[in-house]
Motif scaffolding. Structure first.
Motif, PDB file in Angstrom:
ATOM      1  N   VAL C  20       1.076  -1.081  -0.092  1.00  0.00           N
ATOM      2  CA  VAL C  20      -0.050   0.028   0.181  1.00  0.00           C
ATOM      3  C   VAL C  20       1.099   0.884  -0.083  1.00  0.00           C
ATOM      4  O   VAL C  20       0.764   1.923   1.200  1.00  0.00           O
ATOM      5  CB  VAL C  20      -0.951   0.031   1.041  1.00  0.00           C
ATOM      6  N   VAL C  38       4.385   8.877  -0.828  1.00  0.00           N
ATOM      7  CA  VAL C  38       3.775   8.533   0.107  1.00  0.00           C
ATOM      8  C   VAL C  38       3.391   7.353   0.676  1.00  0.00           C
ATOM      9  O   VAL C  38       2.623   6.418  -0.245  1.00  0.00           O
ATOM     10  CB  VAL C  38       1.972   9.640  -0.440  1.00  0.00           C
ATOM     11  N   MET C  39       3.710   7.199   1.831  1.00  0.00           N
ATOM     12  CA  MET C  39       3.185   6.065   2.841  1.00  0.00           C
ATOM     13  C   MET C  39       1.995   6.481   3.825  1.00  0.00           C
ATOM     14  O   MET C  39       1.886   7.218   4.387  1.00  0.00           O
ATOM     15  CB  MET C  39       4.407   5.465   2.921  1.00  0.00           C
ATOM     16  N   GLY C  40       2.762   5.331   4.679  1.00  0.00           N
ATOM     17  CA  GLY C  40       2.346   5.113   6.039  1.00  0.00           C
ATOM     18  C   GLY C  40       0.932   4.751   6.230  1.00  0.00           C
ATOM     19  O   GLY C  40       0.021   4.802   6.887  1.00  0.00           O
ATOM     20  N   TYR C  41       0.091   3.596   4.727  1.00  0.00           N
ATOM     21  CA  TYR C  41      -1.236   3.461   4.954  1.00  0.00           C
ATOM     22  C   TYR C  41      -1.005   2.364   5.441  1.00  0.00           C
ATOM     23  O   TYR C  41      -1.985   1.641   5.787  1.00  0.00           O
ATOM     24  CB  TYR C  41      -1.567   3.233   3.109  1.00  0.00           C
ATOM     25  N   LEU C  42      -0.234   2.163   6.191  1.00  0.00           N
ATOM     26  CA  LEU C  42       0.224   0.534   6.980  1.00  0.00           C
ATOM     27  C   LEU C  42       0.997   0.710   8.160  1.00  0.00           C
ATOM     28  O   LEU C  42       1.316   0.395   8.659  1.00  0.00           O
ATOM     29  CB  LEU C  42       1.003  -1.131   6.149  1.00  0.00           C
ATOM     30  N   HIS C  43       0.601   1.914   8.631  1.00  0.00           N
ATOM     31  CA  HIS C  43       1.685   2.438  10.053  1.00  0.00           C
ATOM     32  C   HIS C  43       0.360   2.434  10.994  1.00  0.00           C
ATOM     33  O   HIS C  43      -0.722   2.156  11.132  1.00  0.00           O
ATOM     34  CB  HIS C  43       1.185   3.399   9.279  1.00  0.00           C
ATOM     35  N   ARG C  44       0.980   0.815  11.165  1.00  0.00           N
ATOM     36  CA  ARG C  44       0.437   0.140  12.667  1.00  0.00           C
ATOM     37  C   ARG C  44       0.598   0.280  13.464  1.00  0.00           C
ATOM     38  O   ARG C  44       0.248   0.394  15.584  1.00  0.00           O
ATOM     39  CB  ARG C  44       0.625  -1.037  12.529  1.00  0.00           C
ATOM     40  N   GLY C  45       1.609   1.493  14.105  1.00  0.00           N
ATOM     41  CA  GLY C  45       1.885   1.477  15.516  1.00  0.00           C
ATOM     42  C   GLY C  45       2.976   0.466  16.479  1.00  0.00           C
ATOM     43  O   GLY C  45       2.514   1.029  17.639  1.00  0.00           O
ATOM     44  N   THR C  46       3.715   0.566  15.606  1.00  0.00           N
ATOM     45  CA  THR C  46       4.483  -0.772  16.167  1.00  0.00           C
ATOM     46  C   THR C  46       5.578  -0.220  17.368  1.00  0.00           C
ATOM     47  O   THR C  46       6.095  -0.987  18.348  1.00  0.00           O
ATOM     48  CB  THR C  46       5.328  -2.085  15.539  1.00  0.00           C
ATOM     49  N   PHE C 348      12.955   1.684   5.155  1.00  0.00           N
ATOM     50  CA  PHE C 348      12.182   2.611   4.701  1.00  0.00           C
ATOM     51  C   PHE C 348      13.064   3.649   4.356  1.00  0.00           C
ATOM     52  O   PHE C 348      12.708   4.571   3.667  1.00  0.00           O
ATOM     53  CB  PHE C 348      12.153   2.850   6.239  1.00  0.00           C
ATOM     54  N   VAL C 380       8.902  -0.316   6.180  1.00  0.00           N
ATOM     55  CA  VAL C 380       8.100   0.615   5.548  1.00  0.00           C
ATOM     56  C   VAL C 380       7.701   1.753   6.858  1.00  0.00           C
ATOM     57  O   VAL C 380       8.157   2.627   7.423  1.00  0.00           O
ATOM     58  CB  VAL C 380       7.861   1.291   4.487  1.00  0.00           C
ATOM     59  N   ASP C 381       6.214   1.370   7.208  1.00  0.00           N
ATOM     60  CA  ASP C 381       5.487   1.785   7.724  1.00  0.00           C
ATOM     61  C   ASP C 381       5.301   1.514   9.004  1.00  0.00           C
ATOM     62  O   ASP C 381       4.875   2.826   9.885  1.00  0.00           O
ATOM     63  CB  ASP C 381       4.171   2.296   7.047  1.00  0.00           C
ATOM     64  N   ARG C 382       5.758   0.678   9.157  1.00  0.00           N
ATOM     65  CA  ARG C 382       6.109  -0.249  10.279  1.00  0.00           C
ATOM     66  C   ARG C 382       4.785  -0.441  11.949  1.00  0.00           C
ATOM     67  O   ARG C 382       3.963   1.243  12.217  1.00  0.00           O
ATOM     68  CB  ARG C 382       7.172   0.660  11.845  1.00  0.00           C
TER      69      ARG C 382
END
Lengths: 365, 171, 382, 204
Positions: C20, C38-46, C348, C380-382
């Motif tokens: 994503v 543009v990223m962060g669509y899988l940022h899960r707050g790990t 990343f 990337v998004d972690r």
């Protein structure tokens, strides 16, 4: 043996002893031409039915060939070895919702699938499927085929433009650039054949390839025109828009290319047109270079049947090659493809034409 | 002489103290001199900027830089201590292009600002997200939802009624 | 003629963004003038979850960062914790860890090459690759019960000893893999179109590559002779004979070749590790109450402590993951949970260089260059 | 005579009458209710009064369940297992499902394979809305079903069924390819019992 399939049908009906009585009925009514129309209509229905069945079979075959190359099974559940799969896909697509995007040009959007689908079938008309098995033996058959298949880029452009989608538009632009660049070497390679036959008729081209040299090598034009064959094959794969030249669709770049926005039946028509094109172009390759329906005669079996079988075997061999190629090689880049077309294939085709012309004039071949 | 001592010799006024982070030489730098220190570190052979991160210690922020030298096969850790009210430090993007996203991420998640950064905006969370999640006082209770605007931009709000189709049982 | 720029949004749902990710391209016809990621669509707050979980609870989350090569992720985190707590690891456990990580490196490179080829339009390679991957996953499954998310490496050792018949099966797989590798090379390397697509595409010089913070095969493809396993040797790598595979060109093709070479090198490492696998314990039991469980078949099965309290302090520990330098920065305040976990993920940092690489190229080149960088969005998004 | 929830006997259509009848005779649908198959019941309820189109439904249902084309949308870890399902070893092509369409317009099925973050949620919803009817959704893995291990995270949606309707949930983190295939088989069973005459408005 016969000029076209009409005469064959008349011959069979005469042999069965029914033609005269039917003809007399129409003669009494003073409408003989209606009988002619009916017979031609029957021919066309048979042809289109054959085309549709072939297309469906081809989609199944494609999936099976891909599966074979990729060490899989392919469709297995629906029907014996998945044979019903294309039927199911078709029925499903008929039942799908037909979406016309809000900002699309409604009329052009609806028209485009038809414009691409109908020429794909029209190509079949002068194609000799076997001895006497041709709907109409035009004197300009080859020219007609090249002309009709040149309609499809227009439809693609219409589809891409009407969708109002950036991917569609880019796919359409690519397709048009590609088709224009490759029609030229395609035509040039075909003209070299015409130099041998002196006729544009597809039937004449096939007849010219009958017989053998030294009783072993069949008199196919591939042996006289090896370069022309390679050029024609590459150009026709580019015309078909298959990997390595599938820029109009190129899934990993442009999502689904020019038909990104199409759904349901309209999408199915693009899908079917692609395979109709595949069959037609393979048939043309066979007719021009691989001896068409020519093959050794088999005793006790009418030549119409054996020739049809030979034609289908050869055509499916070419189709198999195209499918095999698709599974093996990566996609080229559009600028590389155009470069190949204009910088390599057009000069080579011209050179080929020149050499052929010289040889034919000198009477060497 | 380890790398931190070398750095202290080169910049006696900028280095506050030197010590070790486990076995890696660590130098604490005055916050206005980080750019100078980093330049010298690069000239010492520490060409690889491994990581930039920030830590919220409730009374202060610390920004940690880890450098690695491929030739000397050594590490160097630099640290800057920032004020909790106004955490601003100079950006390293003029020296390392790779620092760009690392700094944006630190800004996004920890809330440390980097002055001189060409494009300091959120990277992982959408623009308009309230709070910086890795701050210790981040409000985990309030749910924030994202919807998309006409141009595909993210719109953040605490109201998810446009998005959700049933009552949301988030915590 | 008046022309206008085309702004194309590729993604976040697009077949060749490997998940994503979204490219915001400013294009002049087909030429990319500017590429913004543009990223962060899988940022899960790990990282936040790392602060909320105990040290052992966090290990499963590391699996889900780079889900194609989860074992090195496990190891990187555990290595950081071990350094923080000063835990000694028995030799056998280290051998098992290296063995399984190298196996995972091969799996990762297979997936990477396969998806690169799929993006280029040749779907066969990924099918063939996944055939070998599947058999490798069966080995993983035998070892720890999971196919992708292992949770296998624990502070002080590994969770379970090798099951019976594991080594012979692995040897068989390696023999098979060597044969298949020849197939892959025949399919890809000799292909003229592949060369046309990959050579001189997405070129980045060594200087720039270092400046952008590239690591892993992407950096080695630019001719930098670096490998964390050599520069900062960890585990048993000092005892093993292997080389860092580099190529000088710095283009997509070089990065691809580096991956193929690394598969061979990893097979080499695997062979050495298997041949010199020592017997003994798989868990250290000295310090943190890890006691051997009596009565188990190999009598080396052990408990792991549920609660685990390292000293206060901070550590940055890095390993050479298949995609590049994977580092964990952990701050401990002496409680059962980390005070701060920072993940320096290779994907990343490697992704930073993409806009530079694709400037002035076309969309197909963007896909080729992006494929060779080998990015996993979870990382990337972690 | 009733079979599989589809009424086969010829009945004259009088929709007004059907609406006014308060107590229906016990049908197979009511029997289904006892087994608790809510989705099947809902599909059957929609079909109340649908008589003429039952055979068409059967044909279309068969076609639909045989040719489920998924949309290419992997979100996270489960996407890799989705790929593994499509690959040689597990070969989802046996069900005619290997045509992964990149364009949602041409797809029938969406695997929500992975964690749906807050930022991705509107995109997933948009993707679902772009798909042409009829369409189905399989929520793959713990994250898509409930939020899974990321349930406590600030940026993760706790279950994709909060934004789009889900037909089949697959447990696992990530589910094995066998679980994918099982989910597909379950979905095929479900489609077998659906009715579309009602959805098209043909029997109103």
């Amino acid at each position: 043996m016969f000029e076209n399939a009409y005469e064959l049908i008349v011959y069979i009906m005469t042999a069965l002893g029914i033609y005269d009585s039917i003809f007399r009925v129409f003669e009494v009514l003073g409408i003989e031409y209606v009988l002619r129309i009916i017979i031609v209509f029957v021919e066309i229905v048979v042809l289109f039915a054959f085309a549709l069945v072939t297309i469906m079979f081809l989609t199944w075959m494609e999936r099976k060939v891909v599966a074979m190359v990729q060490a899989r099974y392919g469709p297995m559940v629906t029907g014996p070895r998945g044979l019903l799969q294309p039927v199911m896909d078709g029925v499903k697509l008929i039942g799908k919702e037909d979406i016309i995007p809000d900002k699309a040009d409604r009329w052009v959007f609806t028209l485009a699938p038809f414009i691409i689908f109908i020429p794909a079938l029209l190509v079949f008309i002068p194609l000799p499927f076997g001895d006497s098995l041709v709907i109409s033996n035009f004197k300009i058959g080859l020219l007609y085929i090249i002309a009709v298949s040149a309609i499809s880029p227009i439809a693609i452009l219409l589809a891409g433009w009407a969708s109002n989608n950036k991917y569609s538009l880019m796919g359409a632009m690519r397709a048009v650039a590609q088709d224009i660049s490759y029609t030229i070497p395609l035509a040039l390679a075909a003209i070299a054949i015409v130099m041998f036959t002196g006729s544009l008729s597809m039937v004449d081209i096939v007849t010219a390839q009958g017989g053998t040299w030294f009783g072993v090598i069949p008199k196919w034009f591939i042996f006289l025109q090896p370069l022309g064959f390679i050029l024609f094959l590459i150009a026709s794969i580019a015309e078909m828009g298959r990997i390595p030249f599938d820029f109009q669709e190129s899934e990993s770049e442009l999502v689904a290319g020019f038909f990104t926005e199409y759904s349901g039946m309209k999408f199915a028509m693009f899908f079917l047109a692609e395979y109709a094109h595949l069959f037609a172009v393979s048939g043309i390759v066979v007719t021009l270079f691989l001896g068409g329906w020519n093959g050794p005669a088999v005793p006790f079996i009418p030549v119409q049947i054996t020739s049809l079988v030979y034609f289908l075997i050869k055509t499916y061999a070419v189709i198999f090659f195209a499918m095999w190629l698709r599974d093996t090689v990566p996609r080229m880049r559009i600028d590389q493809l155009l470069g190949l077309g204009w910088k390599v294939m057009v000069p080579v085709a011209l050179l080929n034409l020149l050499v052929t012309g010289l040889l034919v004039t000198a009477g060497v071949i | 002489m380890n790398a931190a001592e070398e750095l202290k010799n080169a910049l006696p006024n900028s280095v506050v103290s030197i010590s070790f982070q486990l076995d890696k030489p660590l130098a604490i730098i005055k916050k206005e001199d980080i750019l100078k220190a980093a330049t010298i570190a690069r000239d010492m052979g520490f060409v690889h900027l491994s990581v930039i991160t920030g830590i919220d210690y409730c009374d202060r922020y610390e920004v940690v830089y880890n450098f690695l030298s491929y030739v000397r096969k050594q590490n160097l850790v630099l640290k800057v201590i920032l004020d909790h009210n106004n955490p601003v430090v100079d950006s390293l993007t003029s020296i390392w292009k790779g620092a760009d996203w690392l700094e944006r991420e630190t800004y996004d998640l920890v809330g440390i600002k980097f002055s001189g950064h060409p494009d300091l905006k959120r990277i992982l969370l959408p623009e308009g997200w309230a709070g910086h999640p890795l701050q210790k006082d981040y409000d985990m209770k309030t749910e924030q939802f994202v919807t998309i605007g006409d141009d595909g931009e993210d719109i953040v709000s605490t109201d998810g009624s446009n998005l959700l189709r049933r009552k949301y049982h988030g915590n | 003629m008046e022309t206008d720029e085309l702004i194309l949004n590729m993604g976040p749902v697009h077949p060749s963004t490997h998940g994503v990710l979204r490219f915001r391209l400013r294009m002049d016809g087909e030429i990319i003038k500017n590429c913004e990621i543009v990223m962060g669509y899988l940022h899960r707050g790990t990282e936040k979850l790392g602060e909320m979980k105990t040290y052992l609870q966090f290990i499963p989350y590391t699996d889900r960062l780079d889900y194609i090569s989860a074992m090195p992720n496990n190891y990187a985190y555990v290595k950081a914790v071990e350094e923080l707590a000063g835990i000694e690891v028995p030799q056998r456990a280290e051998y098992i860890r290296v063995m399984i990580m190298e196996l995972n490196r091969i799996v990762n490179h297979i997936v990477s090459i396969g998806s690169l080829l799929m993006d280029l339009g040749a779907a066969t390679m990924i099918m063939w690759g996944f055939r070998e991957r599947e058999t490798a996953l069966q080995l993983f499954e035998q070892l720890c019960g999971a196919r992708m998310t292992f949770n296998y490496i624990k502070p002080g050792g590994v969770r379970e000893d090798l099951p019976e018949g594991f080594i012979p099966k692995l040897r068989e797989w390696m023999k098979d893999m060597e044969k298949r590798l020849v197939d892959y090379e025949q399919l890809i390397n000799d292909n003229e179109i592949f060369h046309m697509r990959m050579k001189d595409i997405g070129t980045i010089s060594a200087q720039e590559a270092i400046n952008y913070g590239l690591t892993g095969p992407s950096l080695r493809g630019s001719g930098v002779d670096y490998d964390m396993r050599k520069i900062e040797p960890y585990s048993i790598y000092p005892d093993i004979d292997f080389k860092a595979c580099t190529r000088p060109e710095g283009d997509s093709y070089a990065r691809y070749i580096v991956r193929i070479d690394e598969i061979k090198e990893s097979l080499q490492i695997l062979r050495q590790v298997i041949d010199s696998m020592p017997e003994g314990k798989i868990v250290s039991n000295a310090k943190y109450g890890i006691a051997p469980m009596t009565g188990s078949p190999s009598s080396v099965m052990t408990y792991f402590p549920r609660i685990f309290t390292p000293h206060a302090g901070e550590v940055y520990s890095r390993i050479e993951a298949p995609k590049g330098e994977l580092g964990f920065y952990i701050v401990s305040d002496g409680t059962t949970k980390p005070y701060r976990v920072k993940i320096r993920s290779p994907s990343f940092c490697n992704l930073t260089a993409i806009p530079k690489m694709v400037q002035g190229l076309r969309i197909p080149d963007l896909i080729a260059a992006f494929g060779t960088i080998d990015v996993v969005l979870g990382d990337v998004d972690r | 005579m009733e079979k599989g929830g589809i009424r086969l006997d010829p009945v004259t259509i009088d929709t007004t009458k059907i609406k006014t009848i308060k107590r229906r005779p016990v049908t197979a649908i009511d029997k289904l209710e006892d087994t608790g198959m809510i989705s099947t019941i809902l599909a059957a309820r929609e079909r109340e009064g649908l008589i003429l189109f039952s055979t068409i439904d059967q044909v279309f249902n068969w076609a639909r369940l045989s040719s489920l084309w998924p949309v290419t949308s992997g979100l996270a870890c489960c996407a890799i297992e989705m790929m593994a399902t499509a690959m040689a070893h597990h070969d989802i092509a046996r069900f005619g499902m290997e045509i992964f369409r990149a364009s949602p317009r041409q797809a029938d099925l969406m695997f929500v394979a992975g964690t749906v973050t807050k930022r991705m949620a509107p995109r997933v919803k948009k993707l679902y809305e772009m798909m042409a009817e009829p369409k189905w959704v399989i929520a793959v893995g713990a994250c898509a079903s409930t939020g899974g291990p990321y349930h406590e995270s600030y940026s993760v949606l706790k279950g994709v069924d909060n934004i789009i309707p889900v037909d089949v949930y697959v447990p696992g983190c990530p589910p094995r390819p066998e679980a994918f295939l099982y989910a597909v088989i379950q979905l095929r069973e479900k489609i077998k019992n659906e009715g579309y005459g009602a959805k098209w408005g043909l029997n109103k």
